[in-house]
Design a protein around this motif. Sequence first.
Motif, PDB file in Angstrom:
ATOM      1  N   SER A 105       0.834  -1.211   0.000  1.00 30.26           N
ATOM      2  CA  SER A 105       0.000   0.000   0.000  1.00 30.26           C
ATOM      3  C   SER A 105       0.870   1.263   0.000  1.00 30.26           C
ATOM      4  N   ASN A 106       2.006   1.216   0.707  1.00 30.43           N
ATOM      5  CA  ASN A 106       2.958   2.356   0.668  1.00 30.43           C
ATOM      6  C   ASN A 106       3.471   2.570  -0.761  1.00 30.43           C
ATOM      7  N   ALA A 107       3.830   1.423  -1.436  1.00 33.70           N
ATOM      8  CA  ALA A 107       4.391   1.518  -2.787  1.00 33.70           C
ATOM      9  C   ALA A 107       3.388   2.187  -3.731  1.00 33.70           C
ATOM     10  N   ILE A 108       2.089   1.905  -3.510  1.00 29.89           N
ATOM     11  CA  ILE A 108       1.073   2.521  -4.389  1.00 29.89           C
ATOM     12  C   ILE A 108       0.806   3.959  -3.953  1.00 29.89           C
ATOM     13  N   LYS A 109       0.780   4.140  -2.568  1.00 27.74           N
ATOM     14  CA  LYS A 109       0.487   5.499  -2.048  1.00 27.74           C
ATOM     15  C   LYS A 109       1.562   6.500  -2.502  1.00 27.74           C
ATOM     16  N   TYR A 110       2.821   6.085  -2.405  1.00 24.26           N
ATOM     17  CA  TYR A 110       3.905   7.032  -2.726  1.00 24.26           C
ATOM     18  C   TYR A 110       4.314   6.868  -4.192  1.00 24.26           C
ATOM     19  N   ARG A 111       3.278   6.766  -5.064  1.00 25.23           N
ATOM     20  CA  ARG A 111       3.575   6.571  -6.484  1.00 25.23           C
ATOM     21  C   ARG A 111       3.961   7.874  -7.152  1.00 25.23           C
ATOM     22  N   VAL A 123       9.527  -3.931  -4.658  1.00 20.43           N
ATOM     23  CA  VAL A 123      10.155  -2.905  -5.500  1.00 20.43           C
ATOM     24  C   VAL A 123       9.048  -2.043  -6.136  1.00 20.43           C
ATOM     25  N   ASP A 124       9.221  -0.714  -6.033  1.00 16.82           N
ATOM     26  CA  ASP A 124       8.240   0.146  -6.727  1.00 16.82           C
ATOM     27  C   ASP A 124       8.953   1.172  -7.580  1.00 16.82           C
ATOM     28  N   ASN A 125       8.188   1.867  -8.428  1.00 20.15           N
ATOM     29  CA  ASN A 125       8.760   2.920  -9.283  1.00 20.15           C
ATOM     30  C   ASN A 125       8.202   4.276  -8.851  1.00 20.15           C
ATOM     31  N   GLY A 143      10.262   7.632  -4.359  1.00 21.51           N
ATOM     32  CA  GLY A 143      11.578   7.385  -3.760  1.00 21.51           C
ATOM     33  C   GLY A 143      11.884   8.383  -2.666  1.00 21.51           C
ATOM     34  N   MET A 144      13.115   8.361  -2.188  1.00 22.72           N
ATOM     35  CA  MET A 144      13.536   9.293  -1.124  1.00 22.72           C
ATOM     36  C   MET A 144      15.045   9.332  -1.073  1.00 22.72           C
ATOM     37  N   GLU A 145      15.565  10.265  -0.270  1.00 22.65           N
ATOM     38  CA  GLU A 145      17.011  10.353  -0.102  1.00 22.65           C
ATOM     39  C   GLU A 145      17.478   9.120   0.685  1.00 22.65           C
ATOM     40  N   GLN A 159      15.366   6.596   9.507  1.00 17.11           N
ATOM     41  CA  GLN A 159      14.322   7.347  10.208  1.00 17.11           C
ATOM     42  C   GLN A 159      12.918   6.822   9.932  1.00 17.11           C
ATOM     43  N   ILE A 160      12.690   6.388   8.681  1.00 20.30           N
ATOM     44  CA  ILE A 160      11.307   6.069   8.289  1.00 20.30           C
ATOM     45  C   ILE A 160      10.721   4.918   9.091  1.00 20.30           C
ATOM     46  N   PHE A 161      11.617   4.131   9.812  1.00 14.65           N
ATOM     47  CA  PHE A 161      11.085   3.008  10.582  1.00 14.65           C
ATOM     48  C   PHE A 161      10.695   3.429  11.999  1.00 14.65           C
ATOM     49  N   PHE A 165       5.761   7.220  14.068  1.00 15.24           N
ATOM     50  CA  PHE A 165       5.225   8.544  13.694  1.00 15.24           C
ATOM     51  C   PHE A 165       6.125   9.326  12.745  1.00 15.24           C
ATOM     52  N   HIS A 166       7.243   8.699  12.286  1.00 14.75           N
ATOM     53  CA  HIS A 166       8.132   9.471  11.424  1.00 14.75           C
ATOM     54  C   HIS A 166       7.629   9.438   9.996  1.00 14.75           C
ATOM     55  N   ARG A 167       7.471  10.656   9.390  1.00 12.52           N
ATOM     56  CA  ARG A 167       6.975  10.762   8.013  1.00 12.52           C
ATOM     57  C   ARG A 167       7.845  11.743   7.266  1.00 12.52           C
ATOM     58  N   LEU A 168       7.933  11.553   5.972  1.00 13.25           N
ATOM     59  CA  LEU A 168       8.750  12.471   5.164  1.00 13.25           C
ATOM     60  C   LEU A 168       7.879  13.519   4.468  1.00 13.25           C
ATOM     61  N   HIS A 169       6.583  13.270   4.475  1.00 14.28           N
ATOM     62  CA  HIS A 169       5.707  14.176   3.731  1.00 14.28           C
ATOM     63  C   HIS A 169       4.556  14.681   4.598  1.00 14.28           C
ATOM     64  N   GLY A 170       3.997  15.827   4.161  1.00  9.95           N
ATOM     65  CA  GLY A 170       2.858  16.379   4.888  1.00  9.95           C
ATOM     66  C   GLY A 170       1.619  15.508   4.660  1.00  9.95           C
ATOM     67  N   PRO A 176      -1.698  11.132   2.820  1.00 10.00           N
ATOM     68  CA  PRO A 176      -2.246  10.822   4.147  1.00 10.00           C
ATOM     69  C   PRO A 176      -1.504   9.661   4.801  1.00 10.00           C
ATOM     70  N   GLY A 177      -1.528   9.651   6.118  1.00  8.26           N
ATOM     71  CA  GLY A 177      -0.855   8.528   6.818  1.00  8.26           C
ATOM     72  C   GLY A 177      -0.514   8.904   8.235  1.00  8.26           C
ATOM     73  N   SER A 178      -0.172   7.863   9.052  1.00 10.46           N
ATOM     74  CA  SER A 178       0.110   8.114  10.466  1.00 10.46           C
ATOM     75  C   SER A 178       1.587   7.993  10.822  1.00 10.46           C
ATOM     76  N   GLY A 179       2.371   7.450   9.958  1.00 11.90           N
ATOM     77  CA  GLY A 179       3.803   7.232  10.267  1.00 11.90           C
ATOM     78  C   GLY A 179       4.001   6.057  11.206  1.00 11.90           C
ATOM     79  N   ILE A 180       3.058   5.095  11.202  1.00  9.87           N
ATOM     80  CA  ILE A 180       3.177   3.940  12.109  1.00  9.87           C
ATOM     81  C   ILE A 180       3.421   2.655  11.330  1.00  9.87           C
ATOM     82  N   GLY A 181       3.004   2.625  10.050  1.00 11.06           N
ATOM     83  CA  GLY A 181       3.052   1.391   9.244  1.00 11.06           C
ATOM     84  C   GLY A 181       4.409   0.693   9.265  1.00 11.06           C
ATOM     85  N   LEU A 182       5.480   1.420   8.929  1.00 13.45           N
ATOM     86  CA  LEU A 182       6.803   0.784   8.872  1.00 13.45           C
ATOM     87  C   LEU A 182       7.277   0.367  10.266  1.00 13.45           C
ATOM     88  N   ALA A 183       6.876   1.165  11.297  1.00 10.42           N
ATOM     89  CA  ALA A 183       7.263   0.806  12.675  1.00 10.42           C
ATOM     90  C   ALA A 183       6.629  -0.526  13.056  1.00 10.42           C
TER      91      ALA A 183
HETATM   92  P1  ADP Z   1       2.675   6.562   6.588  1.00 11.03           P
HETATM   93  O1  ADP Z   1       2.757   5.978   5.303  1.00 11.03           O
HETATM   94  O2  ADP Z   1       1.443   6.290   7.323  1.00 11.03           O
HETATM   95  O3  ADP Z   1       3.131   7.978   6.624  1.00 11.03           O
HETATM   96  P2  ADP Z   1       4.716   4.740   7.167  1.00 11.03           P
HETATM   97  O4  ADP Z   1       5.325   4.328   8.426  1.00 11.03           O
HETATM   98  O5  ADP Z   1       4.086   3.698   6.351  1.00 11.03           O
HETATM   99  O6  ADP Z   1       3.716   5.873   7.500  1.00 11.03           O
HETATM  100  O7  ADP Z   1       5.832   5.413   6.293  1.00 11.03           O
HETATM  101  C1  ADP Z   1       6.657   6.384   6.840  1.00 11.03           C
HETATM  102  C2  ADP Z   1       7.149   7.319   5.777  1.00 11.03           C
HETATM  103  O8  ADP Z   1       8.020   6.677   4.865  1.00 11.03           O
HETATM  104  C3  ADP Z   1       6.080   7.807   4.909  1.00 11.03           C
HETATM  105  O9  ADP Z   1       5.468   8.976   5.476  1.00 11.03           O
HETATM  106  C4  ADP Z   1       6.802   8.129   3.608  1.00 11.03           C
HETATM  107  O10 ADP Z   1       7.333   9.475   3.663  1.00 11.03           O
HETATM  108  C5  ADP Z   1       7.872   7.185   3.563  1.00 11.03           C
HETATM  109  N1  ADP Z   1       7.550   6.076   2.703  1.00 11.03           N
HETATM  110  C6  ADP Z   1       7.077   4.894   3.059  1.00 11.03           C
HETATM  111  N2  ADP Z   1       6.930   4.089   1.989  1.00 11.03           N
HETATM  112  C7  ADP Z   1       7.364   4.767   0.923  1.00 11.03           C
HETATM  113  C8  ADP Z   1       7.487   4.487  -0.474  1.00 11.03           C
HETATM  114  N3  ADP Z   1       7.163   3.281  -1.004  1.00 11.03           N
HETATM  115  N4  ADP Z   1       7.996   5.480  -1.320  1.00 11.03           N
HETATM  116  C9  ADP Z   1       8.337   6.686  -0.786  1.00 11.03           C
HETATM  117  N5  ADP Z   1       8.251   6.987   0.518  1.00 11.03           N
HETATM  118  C10 ADP Z   1       7.753   6.059   1.365  1.00 11.03           C
END
Ligand code: ADP
Length: 838
Positions: free
Chosen positions: A736-742, A766-768, A771-773, A779-781, A784-789, A794-801
Amino acid sequence: MTCSEAEADVRRLNKLCQLLAALSHAGTLEEVYRVALTSLLDATEADRAAILLFDDDGVVRFKSSRGLSDEYQAAVAGHSPWPQGTRNAQPLVVPDVLLDENLSRYRGALEREEIRGLVFVPLALDAGVFGNLVLYFGEPHECTAGELEISQAIATHIALATQHKRAELACARSDHRLQAIMDNSAALIFFKDVQGRYLLVNRRFEEVFHVTKTDVLGRTDHDIFPAEMADRFQANDRAVLAAGAPLTLEEHAPHDNRIHAYVSKRFPLEEPDGTVAGVCGITTDISEQLKNEAASQRLAAIVESSEDAIIGKDRNGVITSWNKGAERIFGYTASEVIGRPVSILAEPDRLNEMLEILSRILQGHHVEPYEARRRRKDGRIIDVALSVSPVRDATGQIVGASKIARDITDRKLAEQERAALLTREQEARRTAELLNRVGPRLAAQLDLEKLVQEVADITTALVGAECGGFSYGVVKERGESSLLYALGFPMPGNTQAFAPTFHGKGVVRCEDVTLDPRYGKNPPHHGMPRGDLRVRSYLAAPVIVRSGEMLGGLFFGHSAPGKFSETHEAILTGIAAQAAIAMDNARLFEQAQWAQRELTRSNEELRRANRDLEVVAFSASHDLQEPLRTIALSGQLIERKWGRQLHGDDATFLNNINSAAKRMSGLIEDLLAYARATKYEAGEEPVVDAGRILAEVLESLRGLIQEAGAIVTAGELPTVTIHESRLAQLFQNLISNAIKYRNKLEVPRVYITADKRDGWCVFSVVDNGIGMEPECAKQIFRLFHRLHGRDEYPGSGIGLAICQRVVEHYGGRIWLEQSAPGRGSTFCFSVPLGPSVA
Ligand code: ADP
């Protein structure tokens, strides 16, 4: 003279001439006698005749007779009218034997032989009478002067002929003897006249030159030998004749296919009158002798040059020969020892040994080679290998013994060294085996205190000590260590003697501590430990662990001096090393046990904290959900009742309340999921088919996928050991992250694969997307840590944790494999593989 007398004279003269002619043809004495008797009977009236001669024993005996019986001859033998050697003897006529008193003792014999008249004619020469002729008459007979005369004439010729024949025979006999002597000589003998003609050669000459006497006699060297050889022989003869005296020459002549060497003695042979008759040569073949001499010289050279001592001794054990090897080995020169008893070489207390060996040799016994110790001139005793054998003379008699001695001192030393090395090697092996047996026993003991006691006990037994102990802990300034295992052990003071052990530098082995000047001298104990047991032999070793830390020292003692050997030292060193390892292990074991206890405790705390967190999260979410539902419900009711009348800010406020309540509800749900991430059903983790789980997840995400127009593909996925719901949670979050951050510019593509590595399955998503730095990977794990507003994505920053918490619970991990802004991302996580299906 009458006519008949003249006729008679002529007849006698004829008889004499016939006699002389016959005598000249007579070859033997018997023939001479026969001719004489015939002449006598022809020339006289006698009817019988005889010749008697004195033999060497002085008895006159019949040599030849005519008409006489054997009985008669036997009866009158020995009778002669004249003794042997009578000079001027005259014929004796006995006209009638019956009338002659001198013959009375032979009368019977004369009668039986019918002899009446006798005439004795002496056979005499310069040396007087040597026999007689006897004429016999059957009737008494007066002898005529003519008869006497012819008889005497015949006697004179017979005497001469007999003597001549005798001389001739003697000469022939002596020639024969000479030839026999010469023929039996090993030397080659010849005689040549002055013209060089061979007159005499012996059998050896014939053998050597392969000729016969008939080939040689009367011939010269040139007739017999090749010219060169003949010239040489004749030149030698001329030299002898010129010198007029004997010459000794060395000659070489080829025969029988090899060159023979000769020593030739040549001398001029003189006649009795002093004239030179020729050259005589006596030649000896010395080839064999030279060969033997050369052989014995070679033998002597071998003996002289031998490295071994070669010593000859006679039957009395007196040294008779002594070579250079003997000089070198025993230090005596030949002149110093020859003539002295061989016992000068014996060890002083073993003089008999040599005599016994010699006596066995002299008795004809074989003596096997043997090894012994001998004394040199300088008194040094050396080891020698000996072989003794008998020395025999030409007749086979044992006349002494020869001894060959080889100096084997170096070999003996090497043997001793080898034996010592072997013993040491065996001891080392025994020690190693011992230590190998002790090692596991010590290693098995993990209780440090028991271990120390065991080390002290085992070592005391192995080194044969009376007492032993282990000083453990810190060494005090004055020497005593803080703690000593093994009761009653007289601990030595930290004196100079034991400093190496006390300071961890090395082993100390003390033969007799009371004699060691480094040991303490001060009263009251003079460095000796307190206690009843007076220890004299000490053996001590430090026990140093791997880190270099000194744990203490092992001390062993015995009341007798010199009790501990190098082997004991080696054993102690080995045990000290093993003790160090065992103690290190025991200490580590203690530490590990402590760490284990600590870990168990902290795990327990963690579990408790987790449980608390779950309870808190559960109750919190429950308690929070309740008022939130009220707010949401109230908001919905206000909107339904008043929604159409609200405008502007009022409508916005209400909308904000509704969406905030919704977001709050999502957040609480996520938090609850996080808290529950490690809460599992009891029982073993199931083995699940990852492919099946992925298919289910994709089915549940169908709406999202379709809405985004995404393409999701997967490789072949294995079975893994993880609960189904957890694996679904992992796939759900990552896909779902791979599709959300398309990336809005491209069709979203997601690709799921699995890779097996060492019992683990590593999944890659693997997604296309955007991406990110790469720096954001960690940090992303975080919670509550998120890279985007939130407005953007949308999201809570909990999924990867949650994902991290899940995989770590199974011992796996999750990470961002690779990502770059606008270039997509690859997330990986590892979980245990399921059992492989054959
Ligand atoms: P959420 O997605 O609810 O913000 P996650 O814990 O799933 O929280 O992800 C944390 C952050 O990692 C996301 O806010 C996003 O910035 C970044 N991220 C996660 N998955 C991807 C991805 N496939 N491509 C780009 N950024 C991602």
